[in-house]
Design an enzyme around this catalytic site. Structure first.
Site, PDB file in Angstrom:
ATOM      1  N   PHE A  13      -0.748  -5.975 -17.078  1.00 38.53           N
ATOM      2  CA  PHE A  13       0.411  -6.765 -16.656  1.00 38.53           C
ATOM      3  C   PHE A  13      -0.023  -7.963 -15.802  1.00 38.53           C
ATOM      4  CE2 PHE A  13       3.348  -6.749 -12.814  1.00 38.53           C
ATOM      5  CZ  PHE A  13       4.110  -7.828 -13.256  1.00 38.53           C
ATOM      6  N   LYS A  93     -12.761   6.720 -10.977  1.00 40.93           N
ATOM      7  CA  LYS A  93     -13.995   6.100 -11.458  1.00 40.93           C
ATOM      8  C   LYS A  93     -13.894   4.568 -11.486  1.00 40.93           C
ATOM      9  CE  LYS A  93     -16.396   8.050 -14.823  1.00 40.93           C
ATOM     10  NZ  LYS A  93     -16.657   8.737 -16.122  1.00 40.93           N
ATOM     11  N   TYR A 147      -5.537   7.376  -6.462  1.00 40.48           N
ATOM     12  CA  TYR A 147      -5.386   5.909  -6.480  1.00 40.48           C
ATOM     13  C   TYR A 147      -5.670   5.351  -5.086  1.00 40.48           C
ATOM     14  CZ  TYR A 147      -2.890   1.414  -7.257  1.00 40.48           C
ATOM     15  OH  TYR A 147      -2.533   0.092  -7.368  1.00 40.48           O
ATOM     16  N   TYR A 161     -20.818  -4.836   0.588  1.00 43.97           N
ATOM     17  CA  TYR A 161     -21.530  -5.902  -0.141  1.00 43.97           C
ATOM     18  C   TYR A 161     -21.442  -7.221   0.617  1.00 43.97           C
ATOM     19  CZ  TYR A 161     -23.195  -3.774  -4.428  1.00 43.97           C
ATOM     20  OH  TYR A 161     -23.920  -3.045  -5.327  1.00 43.97           O
ATOM     21  N   ARG A 188       7.225   2.780 -13.658  1.00 45.34           N
ATOM     22  CA  ARG A 188       7.525   2.084 -12.399  1.00 45.34           C
ATOM     23  C   ARG A 188       8.997   1.719 -12.364  1.00 45.34           C
ATOM     24  NH1 ARG A 188       2.142  -1.642 -11.586  1.00 45.34           N
ATOM     25  NH2 ARG A 188       2.135  -1.767 -13.858  1.00 45.34           N
TER      26      ARG A 188
HETATM   27  P1  NAD Z   1      -1.825  -2.460 -15.605  1.00 43.93           P
HETATM   28  O1  NAD Z   1      -1.951  -1.014 -15.887  1.00 43.93           O
HETATM   29  O2  NAD Z   1      -0.843  -3.244 -16.408  1.00 43.93           O
HETATM   30  O3  NAD Z   1      -3.238  -3.179 -15.763  1.00 43.93           O
HETATM   31  C1  NAD Z   1      -4.443  -2.550 -15.502  1.00 43.93           C
HETATM   32  C2  NAD Z   1      -5.439  -2.941 -16.589  1.00 43.93           C
HETATM   33  O4  NAD Z   1      -6.723  -2.362 -16.295  1.00 43.93           O
HETATM   34  C3  NAD Z   1      -5.043  -2.442 -17.983  1.00 43.93           C
HETATM   35  O5  NAD Z   1      -5.099  -3.485 -18.926  1.00 43.93           O
HETATM   36  C4  NAD Z   1      -6.076  -1.368 -18.276  1.00 43.93           C
HETATM   37  O6  NAD Z   1      -6.301  -1.178 -19.657  1.00 43.93           O
HETATM   38  C5  NAD Z   1      -7.279  -1.880 -17.504  1.00 43.93           C
HETATM   39  N1  NAD Z   1      -8.263  -0.847 -17.190  1.00 43.93           N
HETATM   40  C6  NAD Z   1      -8.042   0.347 -16.564  1.00 43.93           C
HETATM   41  N2  NAD Z   1      -9.200   1.015 -16.442  1.00 43.93           N
HETATM   42  C7  NAD Z   1     -10.164   0.238 -16.987  1.00 43.93           C
HETATM   43  C8  NAD Z   1     -11.559   0.377 -17.163  1.00 43.93           C
HETATM   44  N3  NAD Z   1     -12.222   1.474 -16.747  1.00 43.93           N
HETATM   45  N4  NAD Z   1     -12.251  -0.623 -17.754  1.00 43.93           N
HETATM   46  C9  NAD Z   1     -11.615  -1.743 -18.185  1.00 43.93           C
HETATM   47  N5  NAD Z   1     -10.295  -1.932 -18.056  1.00 43.93           N
HETATM   48  C10 NAD Z   1      -9.574  -0.951 -17.463  1.00 43.93           C
HETATM   49  O7  NAD Z   1      -1.518  -2.597 -14.054  1.00 43.93           O
HETATM   50  P2  NAD Z   1      -1.119  -3.871 -13.167  1.00 43.93           P
HETATM   51  O8  NAD Z   1       0.181  -3.600 -12.551  1.00 43.93           O
HETATM   52  O9  NAD Z   1      -1.346  -5.121 -13.928  1.00 43.93           O
HETATM   53  O10 NAD Z   1      -2.210  -3.761 -12.013  1.00 43.93           O
HETATM   54  C11 NAD Z   1      -3.398  -4.546 -12.030  1.00 43.93           C
HETATM   55  C12 NAD Z   1      -4.179  -4.344 -10.751  1.00 43.93           C
HETATM   56  O11 NAD Z   1      -3.379  -4.744  -9.635  1.00 43.93           O
HETATM   57  C13 NAD Z   1      -4.604  -2.897 -10.505  1.00 43.93           C
HETATM   58  O12 NAD Z   1      -5.903  -2.890  -9.967  1.00 43.93           O
HETATM   59  C14 NAD Z   1      -3.595  -2.417  -9.478  1.00 43.93           C
HETATM   60  O13 NAD Z   1      -4.135  -1.411  -8.664  1.00 43.93           O
HETATM   61  C15 NAD Z   1      -3.311  -3.688  -8.694  1.00 43.93           C
HETATM   62  N6  NAD Z   1      -1.993  -3.625  -8.056  1.00 43.93           N
HETATM   63  C16 NAD Z   1      -0.848  -3.802  -8.805  1.00 43.93           C
HETATM   64  C17 NAD Z   1       0.388  -3.716  -8.180  1.00 43.93           C
HETATM   65  C18 NAD Z   1       1.683  -3.927  -8.932  1.00 43.93           C
HETATM   66  O14 NAD Z   1       2.763  -3.798  -8.324  1.00 43.93           O
HETATM   67  N7  NAD Z   1       1.712  -4.268 -10.203  1.00 43.93           N
HETATM   68  C19 NAD Z   1       0.474  -3.409  -6.801  1.00 43.93           C
HETATM   69  C20 NAD Z   1      -0.708  -3.196  -6.106  1.00 43.93           C
HETATM   70  C21 NAD Z   1      -1.929  -3.320  -6.738  1.00 43.93           C
HETATM   71  N1  UDP Z   2      11.620   5.311  -8.556  1.00 43.96           N
HETATM   72  C1  UDP Z   2      12.869   5.781  -8.895  1.00 43.96           C
HETATM   73  N2  UDP Z   2      13.156   5.972 -10.211  1.00 43.96           N
HETATM   74  C2  UDP Z   2      12.278   5.685 -11.207  1.00 43.96           C
HETATM   75  C3  UDP Z   2      11.002   5.175 -10.861  1.00 43.96           C
HETATM   76  C4  UDP Z   2      10.696   5.010  -9.522  1.00 43.96           C
HETATM   77  O1  UDP Z   2      13.704   6.054  -8.028  1.00 43.96           O
HETATM   78  O2  UDP Z   2      12.612   5.879 -12.391  1.00 43.96           O
HETATM   79  C5  UDP Z   2      11.301   5.109  -7.135  1.00 43.96           C
HETATM   80  C6  UDP Z   2      10.010   5.781  -6.674  1.00 43.96           C
HETATM   81  O3  UDP Z   2      10.277   7.109  -6.279  1.00 43.96           O
HETATM   82  C7  UDP Z   2       9.590   4.888  -5.528  1.00 43.96           C
HETATM   83  C8  UDP Z   2      10.098   3.509  -5.917  1.00 43.96           C
HETATM   84  O4  UDP Z   2      11.085   3.730  -6.924  1.00 43.96           O
HETATM   85  O5  UDP Z   2      10.246   5.293  -4.332  1.00 43.96           O
HETATM   86  C9  UDP Z   2       9.023   2.614  -6.480  1.00 43.96           C
HETATM   87  O6  UDP Z   2       8.341   3.339  -7.476  1.00 43.96           O
HETATM   88  P1  UDP Z   2       7.204   2.710  -8.408  1.00 43.96           P
HETATM   89  O7  UDP Z   2       6.762   3.803  -9.334  1.00 43.96           O
HETATM   90  O8  UDP Z   2       7.686   1.452  -9.014  1.00 43.96           O
HETATM   91  O9  UDP Z   2       6.005   2.302  -7.450  1.00 43.96           O
HETATM   92  P2  UDP Z   2       5.465   2.799  -6.021  1.00 43.96           P
HETATM   93  O10 UDP Z   2       6.018   1.830  -5.056  1.00 43.96           O
HETATM   94  O11 UDP Z   2       5.949   4.191  -5.728  1.00 43.96           O
HETATM   95  O12 UDP Z   2       4.010   2.724  -6.181  1.00 43.96           O
END
Ligand code: NAD
Ligand code: UDP
Length: 310
Positions: A13, A93, A147, A161, A188
């Site tokens: 995403f 991992k 996580y 690093y 989510r």
């Molecule tokens: P997402 O699941 O859409 O994207 C994660 C991507 O990582 C996927 O395309 C997946 O295939 C790839 N991936 C996972 N494991 C892998 C591996 N071992 N090797 C290569 N690719 C791998 O999630 P996202 O919401 O886009 O999140 C992206 C990053 O941002 C993550 O690191 C997440 O922890 C961080 N993040 C996102 C949010 C959010 O609200 N979306 C909040 C906090 C942190």
């Molecule tokens: N949540 C909810 N209904 C759903 C999915 C999530 O009420 O169908 C709630 C979840 O319990 C959390 C908040 O929405 O309190 C945000 O959840 P999300 O999974 O988006 O991410 P988080 O902030 O927990 O990492």
């Protein structure tokens, strides 16, 4: 000569939005992903672009890149609580071995390294809103521990690093971000509520819905990441939108914006679900001159339109 940015998780995403933004800014982009939670659909539009290279690779395994790399943005990791519950070992991992490999790559290429960390490093926070100086309240052995602890380890390794090898590192603590290209069924709250509302199904509010979250639209987040990547900052920086809602209020907002007649149904609260979450973004304002520009209503309207047509 164009600078090259390697984006891990680039088919996910946020990663795919980052790839688009960087290509538009004139960078060459090497996207590394193994499609664990991402999708080829998110990157099809870049495939004819000669500045875009895709490598299907699991970053927990070492990789050699036969060209200069100037920035490594490490975004690979399952990010939804459903996903990291489904892939607990892969999550640990990619946060540990994956981060080690990407830091190693950044070191050898003398590249800037940026870690996508998370507000989950604060766990179920006892300080509200959360400043970067707060050390957090994480249950290491709960279902979210895979996580949270992976990201905490990744932050520790990044700082090691930085201190030992003098690698130019950045840490973004990302708070809940939403927008187009989220997977409909990633569990989510934003995709869950929008798809439920659009299909007339009940919105599943977990617990009594009094827990809070603050939601950042993806274009704002990507701008913040870009500013951080170019900045001198090496300490963690929160990136998120401080506009905070209870989950129940948020369900009401989605019903209103979709015009849906769906009901609300209450489901059990997941274990260790944080009770509150809101970023203190003073540091990002001061060091990056950044703050979100897109209101939650405006961002949700765009996201809802995308979900209607995809
Ligand atoms: P997402 O699941 O859409 O994207 C994660 C991507 O990582 C996927 O395309 C997946 O295939 C790839 N991936 C996972 N494991 C892998 C591996 N071992 N090797 C290569 N690719 C791998 O999630 P996202 O919401 O886009 O999140 C992206 C990053 O941002 C993550 O690191 C997440 O922890 C961080 N993040 C996102 C949010 C959010 O609200 N979306 C909040 C906090 C942190
Ligand atoms: N949540 C909810 N209904 C759903 C999915 C999530 O009420 O169908 C709630 C979840 O319990 C959390 C908040 O929405 O309190 C945000 O959840 P999300 O999974 O988006 O991410 P988080 O902030 O927990 O990492």
């Amino acid at each position: 000569m164009k600078k090259t940015v390697l984006v891990t998780g680039g088919a996910g995403f946020i990663g795919s939005h980052l790839c688009r933004f960087l290509l538009d800014k004139g960078f060459r982009v090497v996207c590394v992903d193994n499609f664990l939670t991402g999708s080829g659909r998110n990157i099809t539009e870049f495939k004819g672009n000669s500045d875009f290279v895709f490598i299907n690779h699991d970053v927990t395994k070492p990789i050699e890149i036969p060209e200069p790399v100037h920035y490594v943005l490490h975004f690979a990791s399952p990010a939804s609580p459903f996903d990291y519950a489904a892939f607990p070992i892969q999550t640990l991992k990619v946060g540990s071995l994956g981060t080690h490999n990407m830091l190693g790559l950044a070191k050898v290429k003398k590249a800037v390294f940026l870690l996508a960390s998370t507000s989950e490093v604060y766990g179920d926070p006892l300080v509200h809103p959360q400043p970067e100086s707060y050390w957090g309240n994480v249950n290491p052995i709960g279902p979210r521990g895979v996580y949270d602890e992976a990201k905490r380890f990744a932050e520790a390794l990044t700082m090691a690093y930085h201190r030992v090898h003098k690698t130019d590192t950045k840490i973004a603590r990302i708070f809940n971000t939403y927008g187009e290209c989220m997977r409909k069924n990633d569990g989510r709250v934003v995709p869950a509520f929008i798809t439920q509302a659009l299909s007339g199904k009940p919105l599943t509010v977990f617990g009594d819905g009094s827990q809070t979250r603050s939601f950042c639209y993806v274009t704002d987040l990507v701008e913040g990441i870009y500013r951080l990547m170019l900045s001198k900052a090496s300490e963690p920086i929160n990136l998120g939108n401080p506009d905070e809602y209870t989950v129940l209020e948020f369900a009401g907002k989605i019903l209103k914006l979709t015009g849906s007649g769906s009901k609300i149904t209450f489901k059990p609260l997941p274990v260790d679900d944080p009770k509150t979450r809101c970023p203190d973004i003073s540091k990002a304002k001061k060091l990056l001159n950044w703050q979100p520009k897109v209101s939650v209503d405006a961002g949700l309207k765009r996201t809802i339109e995308w979900f209607r047509h995809n």
